[in-house]
Design an enzyme around this catalytic site. Structure first.
Site, PDB file in Angstrom:
ATOM      1  N   LYS A  33      19.854  33.232  24.188  1.00 30.19           N
ATOM      2  CA  LYS A  33      19.970  31.875  24.728  1.00 30.19           C
ATOM      3  C   LYS A  33      20.592  31.855  26.121  1.00 30.19           C
ATOM      4  O   LYS A  33      20.049  31.228  27.049  1.00 30.19           O
ATOM      5  CB  LYS A  33      20.819  31.027  23.776  1.00 30.19           C
ATOM      6  CG  LYS A  33      21.269  29.692  24.346  1.00 30.19           C
ATOM      7  CD  LYS A  33      22.187  28.975  23.381  1.00 30.19           C
ATOM      8  CE  LYS A  33      23.528  29.658  23.240  1.00 30.19           C
ATOM      9  NZ  LYS A  33      24.366  29.526  24.461  1.00 30.19           N
ATOM     10  N   THR A  34      21.718  32.515  26.297  1.00 28.47           N
ATOM     11  CA  THR A  34      22.411  32.491  27.584  1.00 28.47           C
ATOM     12  C   THR A  34      21.562  33.121  28.674  1.00 28.47           C
ATOM     13  O   THR A  34      21.519  32.640  29.812  1.00 28.47           O
ATOM     14  CB  THR A  34      23.762  33.229  27.473  1.00 28.47           C
ATOM     15  OG1 THR A  34      24.540  32.627  26.435  1.00 28.47           O
ATOM     16  CG2 THR A  34      24.525  33.163  28.790  1.00 28.47           C
ATOM     17  N   ASP A 224      23.975  23.223  27.810  1.00 35.15           N
ATOM     18  CA  ASP A 224      24.114  24.351  26.886  1.00 35.15           C
ATOM     19  C   ASP A 224      24.790  23.871  25.596  1.00 35.15           C
ATOM     20  O   ASP A 224      25.532  22.890  25.604  1.00 35.15           O
ATOM     21  CB  ASP A 224      24.953  25.445  27.553  1.00 35.15           C
ATOM     22  CG  ASP A 224      24.930  26.753  26.772  1.00 35.15           C
ATOM     23  OD1 ASP A 224      24.029  26.929  25.929  1.00 35.15           O
ATOM     24  OD2 ASP A 224      25.815  27.594  27.004  1.00 35.15           O
ATOM     25  N   GLU A 225      24.542  24.572  24.486  1.00 31.96           N
ATOM     26  CA  GLU A 225      25.148  24.244  23.182  1.00 31.96           C
ATOM     27  C   GLU A 225      24.990  22.749  22.875  1.00 31.96           C
ATOM     28  O   GLU A 225      25.945  22.061  22.499  1.00 31.96           O
ATOM     29  CB  GLU A 225      26.630  24.637  23.175  1.00 31.96           C
ATOM     30  CG  GLU A 225      26.904  26.103  23.471  1.00 31.96           C
ATOM     31  CD  GLU A 225      26.523  27.037  22.332  1.00 31.96           C
ATOM     32  OE1 GLU A 225      25.931  26.567  21.336  1.00 31.96           O
ATOM     33  OE2 GLU A 225      26.809  28.238  22.437  1.00 31.96           O
ATOM     34  N   GLN A 255      23.611  25.895  14.032  1.00 30.20           N
ATOM     35  CA  GLN A 255      24.963  26.295  14.405  1.00 30.20           C
ATOM     36  C   GLN A 255      25.812  25.094  14.827  1.00 30.20           C
ATOM     37  O   GLN A 255      26.790  25.238  15.564  1.00 30.20           O
ATOM     38  CB  GLN A 255      24.910  27.332  15.527  1.00 30.20           C
ATOM     39  CG  GLN A 255      24.192  28.619  15.113  1.00 30.20           C
ATOM     40  CD  GLN A 255      24.260  29.690  16.182  1.00 30.20           C
ATOM     41  OE1 GLN A 255      25.337  30.183  16.526  1.00 30.20           O
ATOM     42  NE2 GLN A 255      23.105  30.072  16.721  1.00 30.20           N
ATOM     43  N   ARG A 607      27.081  36.531  12.941  1.00 28.40           N
ATOM     44  CA  ARG A 607      27.941  37.244  13.899  1.00 28.40           C
ATOM     45  C   ARG A 607      27.774  38.749  13.747  1.00 28.40           C
ATOM     46  O   ARG A 607      28.186  39.520  14.624  1.00 28.40           O
ATOM     47  CB  ARG A 607      29.429  36.898  13.679  1.00 28.40           C
ATOM     48  CG  ARG A 607      29.858  35.446  13.863  1.00 28.40           C
ATOM     49  CD  ARG A 607      29.344  34.833  15.125  1.00 28.40           C
ATOM     50  NE  ARG A 607      28.070  34.153  14.883  1.00 28.40           N
ATOM     51  CZ  ARG A 607      27.231  33.784  15.833  1.00 28.40           C
ATOM     52  NH1 ARG A 607      27.481  34.071  17.092  1.00 28.40           N
ATOM     53  NH2 ARG A 607      26.101  33.161  15.540  1.00 28.40           N
TER      54      ARG A 607
END
Length: 753
Positions: A33-34, A224-225, A255, A607
């Site tokens: 994503k980043t 973002d997010e 998430q 994670r």
């Protein structure tokens, strides 16, 4: 085509190069994503878009800094001109430019949380309101929640629903407090953290010329997010993109785990309603985890009804099975996890920093900290202080220390006015100075304060303090460490003060103190303890909390799952997977709450890169007593073919109750996970309403004698409504669980028709 774009896979490249119109990038865990967001901004700049025409909003300064650095490497120093940062930092900057439009000056002060709470305390005094009823922390949380939902103090006072809620909780003046707080901030030319968003919305709403200026300035808006945005943040971004309509949001509904901070998952679920021509790109390839971990995560999250469908996959190796560890107690859980990590380190030759222990609440860290220390493994606690360094723990331990040793000056200074008893800092300094001057102990000065200090005004509170400590000293001589510590926690007032604080932080602090008492109980019942008195326990604690000056970053990470979002580790241990702990007892009132807990479990699973271990205990200390536990319902949502246990599980041993019993979204723990005598009977379970059918009733409509249903306890009858600790409580006699007293604010009930 720009060379760096070729480094992306097909969906990533599509997301980075689709620059016009509304775009939503659904980014599965570990899907890059980043990287995509970074490359998209760099691509925009190579297409002739000026850096200052791009606004990119993040949730952490760290994320903004990392992205800016990456963009600079791709396109050069012009990236420094990007409007990139957190929501609060970017809009604080805009407010500095436009402050006079809303009555502030450009040099307005930004209040932090402590500033705000201090102001609220002053307001309560001026209004002559009891701060034991109107807890400053709780008042601040209420005001913060309103601002994040764009509810002004005027709207709050006009809305009869809020007044009714406040009246039921015996806080009818909340609206006036909110109004006074806003007025005082304005007079002080100050904004609190929430105002940076709230006032930006006011600015854009009331000043069309200002809104138009920024709409035209920012041709491209990126968020973002996005799943973590609240109503206030969503409205701002929608307004900013109102002219060019080039908005790109990146996120993963699976998430979304910050509802308690005001995040609204509906922002991402309903984004298409605001942008009918929305283009959606799904990043579904996971580069982080093994096939087993990805498959398990997919299976778990599939139980949520509200979600944006996607098929996360990976080309990575199949990897290890998921390890499931069952232990007798929470203390054993700490020992076993520490031992497993030690063995893994030895066999695989991996570093401490490759391991993470994730838990639902901070109070769980204690057993793992002690076990890791015992076998010499270095660790760090993230998202909070080490257990024994937390304020509430140090406060109680200071009381214990001074009870054992009345010459302990640091402990004395910490507790003399805790809880507040009217003994100020100047008086404390006088006591310490007099003890040094006269060669006396602090205790001797305290016991003779009237004579030695010559001040009758402070004699009474000091006398009350000395009488309290005398009582504690008497208990030490008769009782063991646990009985003594429990008595001190209660009679010092510390436990009551924490119990009365109903904020999220207050509840966490209260749980932490209970966990300390659990540790003392374990010390007392441990057959290896030679001496069971308080001084022996304090000696043990002093060894556990001694400072470690080693600055080596190679440490095992301990953190809550909330704090772990966005991180990754080779080996992950998700612990405490028990009903009422994970999922939390406070998140069982509705399907929405339960689905957020499941998303939290999904975050924990994803994670892990190489190996995932899950654990639970059959018994856990609660309030000094061992209580039986049930394995978490989430464990039953994992296909058994992916599980290996420490007690010989095979797939054919798995059995589950019929999904029709309590609904697909609420499976019952199966016999493979808990001993039969620890399970609820099927008859009990059939009384529990399906989560999908549960709709909480308006609490103001619930009366004594009514038949009601609770999502966990089932059917019951209301026996009594009462007030305790400043909160509205309701006593219900449940058919299967007996009488229970519930806080109306937390335990939702549905009236049976």
């Amino acid at each position: 085509m720009i060379d760096f774009i070729q480094e992306l896979n097909d969906p990533q490249r599509e997301a980075a190069t689709s620059i016009d119109g509304a775009l939503m990038i659904i980014a599965g865990a570990g899907s890059g994503k980043t990287r995509v967001l970074t490359y998209r901004i760099a691509y925009l700049m190579t297409q002739g878009v000026e850096a200052y025409q791009i606004i990119a909003l993040t949730f952490t300064n760290k994320a903004a800094k990392e992205m800016r650095n990456r963009i600079e490497k791709l396109v050069g120093n012009d990236a420094k001109n990007l409007w990139m940062g957190t929501f609060h930092s970017i809009f604080a900057k805009i407010l500095r430019f436009e402050a006079e439009k809303i009555g502030f000056t450009s040099n307005f002060t930004i209040y932090d949380t402590q500033d705000s709470i201090s102001l609220i305390r002053d307001i309560l005094k001026e209004m002559q309101l009891d701060d034991k009823v109107y807890k400053p922390n709780a008042v601040f949380s209420r005001i913060s929640s309103c601002k994040n939902k764009l509810i002004s103090c005027q709207e709050y006072q006009r809305n009869p629903m809020y007044f009714e809620e406040d009246k039921l909780s015996h806080k009818p003046e909340m609206g006036r407090i909110y109004k006074n707080y806003v007025d005082r901030c304005f007079k002080a030319n100050a904004m609190d953290f929430d105002d940076l968003l709230f006032k930006t919305n006011v600015l854009f709403r009331d000043h069309a010329d200002v809104l138009t200026k920024y709409q035209q300035k920012f041709k491209y808006v990126l968020v973002d997010e996005f799943q973590d945005t609240n109503i206030s943040q969503y409205v701002i971004t929608r307004r900013l993109a109102g002219f060019h309509k080039n908005i790109c949001v990146v996120g993963d509904d699976a998430q979304s785990i910050y509802a308690f901070r005001g995040a609204d998952i509906q922002n991402i679920l309903n984004f298409e309603k605001d942008y009918p021509n929305l283009k959606v790109v799904k990043l579904e390839q996971n580069y982080r985890s093994t096939q087993t971990i990805v498959n398990v995560a997919n299976k778990v999250i599939s139980h949520n009804q509200k979600q944006l469908k996607k098929n996360v996959w990976t080309s990575n190796d199949k990897g290890h099975l998921i390890e499931l560890i069952k232990t007798a107690t929470d203390n054993d859980e700490g020992k076993q996890i520490a031992n497993v990590i030690f063995e893994e380190k030895m066999q695989s030759s991996v570093a401490n920093k490759d391991f993470a222990i994730l838990y639902r609440t901070n109070s769980q860290s204690r057993a793992f900290e002690e076990s890791l220390r015992r076998i010499g493994l270095k660790y760090k606690v993230i998202g909070g202080l080490s257990f024994y360094q937390r304020k509430e723990i140090k406060d109680l331990i200071a009381y214990l220390r001074f009870t054992v040793n009345q010459n302990d000056e640091e402990a004395f200074k910490r507790i003399i006015n805790l809880p507040k008893r009217g003994i100020g800092d100047s008086t404390v300094l006088k006591i310490v100075a007099k003890a040094q001057e006269a060669g006396l102990s602090l205790w001797q000065v305290v016991k003779n304060a009237t004579v030695l200090l010559g001040n009758t005004r402070i004699a009474r509170p000091i006398k009350e303090f000395s009488d309290l400590i005398d009582a504690f000293i008497g208990i030490v001589e008769k009782k063991d460490a646990f009985e003594t510590a429990t008595y001190i926690a209660k009679h010092s007032g510390l436990l009551q003060e924490l119990f009365d604080d109903k904020t999220i932080e207050g509840r966490a602090r209260y749980e932490n103190v209970q966990e300390l008492l659990n540790a003392i109980k374990e010390f007392v019942v441990n057959p290896e303890s030679e001496n069971l008195d308080l001084s022996a326990f304090l000696q043990q604690v002093s060894l556990l909390t001694s400072a470690d000056d080693d600055k080596d970053d190679d440490r095992i990470t301990l953190m809550t799952i909330h704090a772990a979002k966005g991180l990754e580790f080779k080996y992950v241990y998700v612990v405490g997977l028990e009903e009422d702990l994970f999922p939390s007892q406070m998140m069982l009132a509705s399907r929405e709450d339960l689905e957020e807990e499941r998303r939290l479990f999904y975050v924990a699973i994803t994670r892990a890169e190489i190996k995932l271990t899950l654990s639970y205990a059959l018994q856990r200390y609660r309030f000094g007593n061992l209580k039986p536990c049930e394995a978490s319902r989430f464990l039953m949502e994992i296909d058994p073919v992916y599980i290996h246990t420490n007690y010989g599980l095979v797939a054919k041993e798995v059995r589950t109750f019929n999904n029709n019993v309590i609904g697909k979204s609420n499976p019952t723990p199966a016999s493979m996970l808990v001993k039969p005598n620890l399970m609820r009977s099927p008859n009990t379970i059939t009384r529990v309403v399906a989560a999908s059918d549960f709709i909480a009733s308006d609490p103001t409509k619930i009366e004594v004698g009514m038949a009601v249903t609770h999502p966990k306890f089932g059917d019951g009858v209301v026996l009594k409504k009462e007030v305790g600790g400043g909160e509205l409580r309701i006593k219900v006699n449940f058919e299967s669980e007996g009488e229970k007293t519930l806080l109306m604010n937390f335990a939702k009930l549905m009236i049976k028709r």
